[in-house]
Design a protein around this motif. Sequence first.
Motif, PDB file in Angstrom:
ATOM      1  N   PRO A   1       0.592  -1.273  -0.166  1.00  0.00           N
ATOM      2  CA  PRO A   1      -0.085  -0.085   0.043  1.00  0.00           C
ATOM      3  C   PRO A   1       0.767   1.120   0.155  1.00  0.00           C
ATOM      4  O   PRO A   1       0.419   2.403  -0.462  1.00  0.00           O
ATOM      5  CB  PRO A   1      -0.958  -0.086   1.186  1.00  0.00           C
ATOM      6  CG  PRO A   1      -0.825  -1.571   1.795  1.00  0.00           C
ATOM      7  CD  PRO A   1       0.578  -1.951   1.127  1.00  0.00           C
ATOM      8  N   GLY A   2       2.188   1.271   0.511  1.00  0.00           N
ATOM      9  CA  GLY A   2       3.118   2.467   0.296  1.00  0.00           C
ATOM     10  C   GLY A   2       3.253   2.714  -0.913  1.00  0.00           C
ATOM     11  O   GLY A   2       3.408   4.255  -1.143  1.00  0.00           O
ATOM     12  N   ILE A   3       3.327   2.276  -1.890  1.00  0.00           N
ATOM     13  CA  ILE A   3       3.248   2.436  -3.305  1.00  0.00           C
ATOM     14  C   ILE A   3       1.939   3.432  -3.797  1.00  0.00           C
ATOM     15  O   ILE A   3       2.292   4.468  -4.423  1.00  0.00           O
ATOM     16  CB  ILE A   3       3.560   1.323  -4.339  1.00  0.00           C
ATOM     17  CG1 ILE A   3       4.581   0.494  -4.265  1.00  0.00           C
ATOM     18  CG2 ILE A   3       3.259   1.672  -5.779  1.00  0.00           C
ATOM     19  CD1 ILE A   3       5.008  -0.869  -4.654  1.00  0.00           C
ATOM     20  N   VAL A   4       0.899   3.045  -3.351  1.00  0.00           N
ATOM     21  CA  VAL A   4      -0.056   3.631  -3.586  1.00  0.00           C
ATOM     22  C   VAL A   4      -0.248   5.096  -3.052  1.00  0.00           C
ATOM     23  O   VAL A   4      -0.602   6.082  -3.576  1.00  0.00           O
ATOM     24  CB  VAL A   4      -1.410   3.020  -3.223  1.00  0.00           C
ATOM     25  CG1 VAL A   4      -2.828   3.618  -3.329  1.00  0.00           C
ATOM     26  CG2 VAL A   4      -1.666   1.650  -4.124  1.00  0.00           C
ATOM     27  N   LEU A   5       0.037   5.094  -1.865  1.00  0.00           N
ATOM     28  CA  LEU A   5       0.425   6.319  -0.844  1.00  0.00           C
ATOM     29  C   LEU A   5       1.104   7.178  -1.420  1.00  0.00           C
ATOM     30  O   LEU A   5       0.940   8.453  -1.917  1.00  0.00           O
ATOM     31  CB  LEU A   5       0.911   6.029   0.475  1.00  0.00           C
ATOM     32  CG  LEU A   5      -0.218   5.604   1.410  1.00  0.00           C
ATOM     33  CD1 LEU A   5       0.351   5.071   2.856  1.00  0.00           C
ATOM     34  CD2 LEU A   5      -1.373   6.421   1.688  1.00  0.00           C
ATOM     35  N   VAL A   6       2.531   6.960  -2.017  1.00  0.00           N
ATOM     36  CA  VAL A   6       3.467   7.717  -2.671  1.00  0.00           C
ATOM     37  C   VAL A   6       2.738   8.183  -3.872  1.00  0.00           C
ATOM     38  O   VAL A   6       2.822   9.458  -4.389  1.00  0.00           O
ATOM     39  CB  VAL A   6       4.598   6.906  -2.875  1.00  0.00           C
ATOM     40  CG1 VAL A   6       5.754   7.699  -3.988  1.00  0.00           C
ATOM     41  CG2 VAL A   6       5.543   6.686  -1.673  1.00  0.00           C
ATOM     42  N   TRP A   7       2.148   7.239  -4.685  1.00  0.00           N
ATOM     43  CA  TRP A   7       1.512   7.923  -6.052  1.00  0.00           C
ATOM     44  C   TRP A   7       0.504   8.959  -5.598  1.00  0.00           C
ATOM     45  O   TRP A   7       0.514  10.118  -6.340  1.00  0.00           O
ATOM     46  CB  TRP A   7       0.811   6.657  -6.696  1.00  0.00           C
ATOM     47  CG  TRP A   7       0.339   6.997  -8.293  1.00  0.00           C
ATOM     48  CD1 TRP A   7       0.903   7.196  -9.290  1.00  0.00           C
ATOM     49  CD2 TRP A   7      -1.062   7.412  -8.504  1.00  0.00           C
ATOM     50  NE1 TRP A   7       0.054   7.769 -10.213  1.00  0.00           N
ATOM     51  CE2 TRP A   7      -1.221   7.894  -9.597  1.00  0.00           C
ATOM     52  CE3 TRP A   7      -2.307   7.601  -7.716  1.00  0.00           C
ATOM     53  CZ2 TRP A   7      -2.331   8.328 -10.310  1.00  0.00           C
ATOM     54  CZ3 TRP A   7      -3.439   7.926  -8.230  1.00  0.00           C
ATOM     55  CH2 TRP A   7      -3.320   8.496  -9.707  1.00  0.00           C
ATOM     56  N   LEU A   8      -0.240   8.656  -4.723  1.00  0.00           N
ATOM     57  CA  LEU A   8      -1.585   9.651  -4.323  1.00  0.00           C
ATOM     58  C   LEU A   8      -0.905  11.042  -3.902  1.00  0.00           C
ATOM     59  O   LEU A   8      -1.207  12.285  -4.160  1.00  0.00           O
ATOM     60  CB  LEU A   8      -2.428   9.038  -3.594  1.00  0.00           C
ATOM     61  CG  LEU A   8      -3.495   8.074  -3.743  1.00  0.00           C
ATOM     62  CD1 LEU A   8      -4.073   7.505  -2.867  1.00  0.00           C
ATOM     63  CD2 LEU A   8      -4.320   8.696  -4.857  1.00  0.00           C
ATOM     64  N   TYR A   9       0.170  10.875  -2.898  1.00  0.00           N
ATOM     65  CA  TYR A   9       0.747  12.011  -2.251  1.00  0.00           C
ATOM     66  C   TYR A   9       1.478  12.922  -3.599  1.00  0.00           C
ATOM     67  O   TYR A   9       1.369  14.144  -3.472  1.00  0.00           O
ATOM     68  CB  TYR A   9       1.717  11.832  -1.247  1.00  0.00           C
ATOM     69  CG  TYR A   9       1.171  11.713   0.257  1.00  0.00           C
ATOM     70  CD1 TYR A   9       0.655  13.097   0.606  1.00  0.00           C
ATOM     71  CD2 TYR A   9       1.056  10.739   0.938  1.00  0.00           C
ATOM     72  CE1 TYR A   9       0.154  12.981   1.971  1.00  0.00           C
ATOM     73  CE2 TYR A   9       0.400  10.608   2.107  1.00  0.00           C
ATOM     74  CZ  TYR A   9      -0.121  11.909   2.573  1.00  0.00           C
ATOM     75  OH  TYR A   9      -0.657  11.801   3.967  1.00  0.00           O
ATOM     76  N   GLY A  10       2.118  12.248  -4.532  1.00  0.00           N
ATOM     77  CA  GLY A  10       2.727  12.744  -5.643  1.00  0.00           C
ATOM     78  C   GLY A  10       1.691  13.566  -6.464  1.00  0.00           C
ATOM     79  O   GLY A  10       2.090  14.756  -6.752  1.00  0.00           O
ATOM     80  N   VAL A  11       0.506  12.906  -6.555  1.00  0.00           N
ATOM     81  CA  VAL A  11      -0.629  13.538  -7.424  1.00  0.00           C
ATOM     82  C   VAL A  11      -0.972  14.821  -6.628  1.00  0.00           C
ATOM     83  O   VAL A  11      -1.078  16.219  -7.171  1.00  0.00           O
ATOM     84  CB  VAL A  11      -1.790  12.750  -7.641  1.00  0.00           C
ATOM     85  CG1 VAL A  11      -3.005  13.710  -8.198  1.00  0.00           C
ATOM     86  CG2 VAL A  11      -1.344  11.715  -8.590  1.00  0.00           C
ATOM     87  N   MET A  12      -1.104  14.927  -5.341  1.00  0.00           N
ATOM     88  CA  MET A  12      -1.424  15.752  -4.594  1.00  0.00           C
ATOM     89  C   MET A  12      -0.510  16.944  -4.437  1.00  0.00           C
ATOM     90  O   MET A  12      -0.682  18.276  -4.383  1.00  0.00           O
ATOM     91  CB  MET A  12      -1.804  15.250  -3.099  1.00  0.00           C
ATOM     92  CG  MET A  12      -2.994  14.730  -3.220  1.00  0.00           C
ATOM     93  SD  MET A  12      -4.697  15.169  -3.567  1.00  0.00           S
ATOM     94  CE  MET A  12      -4.908  16.653  -2.395  1.00  0.00           C
ATOM     95  N   VAL A  13       0.784  16.474  -4.599  1.00  0.00           N
ATOM     96  CA  VAL A  13       1.929  17.571  -4.574  1.00  0.00           C
ATOM     97  C   VAL A  13       1.763  18.602  -5.873  1.00  0.00           C
ATOM     98  O   VAL A  13       1.534  19.845  -5.876  1.00  0.00           O
ATOM     99  CB  VAL A  13       3.376  16.875  -4.730  1.00  0.00           C
ATOM    100  CG1 VAL A  13       4.263  18.074  -5.011  1.00  0.00           C
ATOM    101  CG2 VAL A  13       3.668  16.384  -3.094  1.00  0.00           C
TER     102      VAL A  13
END
Length: 140
Positions: free
Chosen positions: A17-29
């Motif tokens: 799930p950490g990969i999904v979090l990184v992706w979502l945080y990247g989009v939010m950035v």
Amino acid sequence: MAVTEEKPARTRLISGPGIVLVWLYGVMVVGAVSRSVYQIATEFDRAPLAYALSAVAGLVYGFITYTLVRGGEKARKAALVCCAAELAGVLIVGTWTLVDPSAFPDATVWSDYGMGYLFIPVLLPVSALYWLRKARAVKP
């Protein structure tokens, strides 16, 4: 013969799930920073508080993304603190925008608990806090 100590492996935070979090945080950035840069550059006098808060949100998202990618126990603890601060910010600003809408003539990333971003701003730190607590290093 010299004995060398091996450093413990860095806690990997971007698995599962950490990969999904990184992706979502990247989009939010990208969303928060690009939106706030444009708004600050073109119409800052219209809603300075809202645009400044969106910029702060973008910086927080960027730092959390960095710590998740970096990994390690120190990075995990820093991400925990930032995610808790992020959640507090979302809850405070979200409530503030509902109680006193006139304080925010334009929306922030965290307005109405992130409704303009499909509520991702309120769901993301909760998910990240759960993941980061679960990913803590197991002490032997």
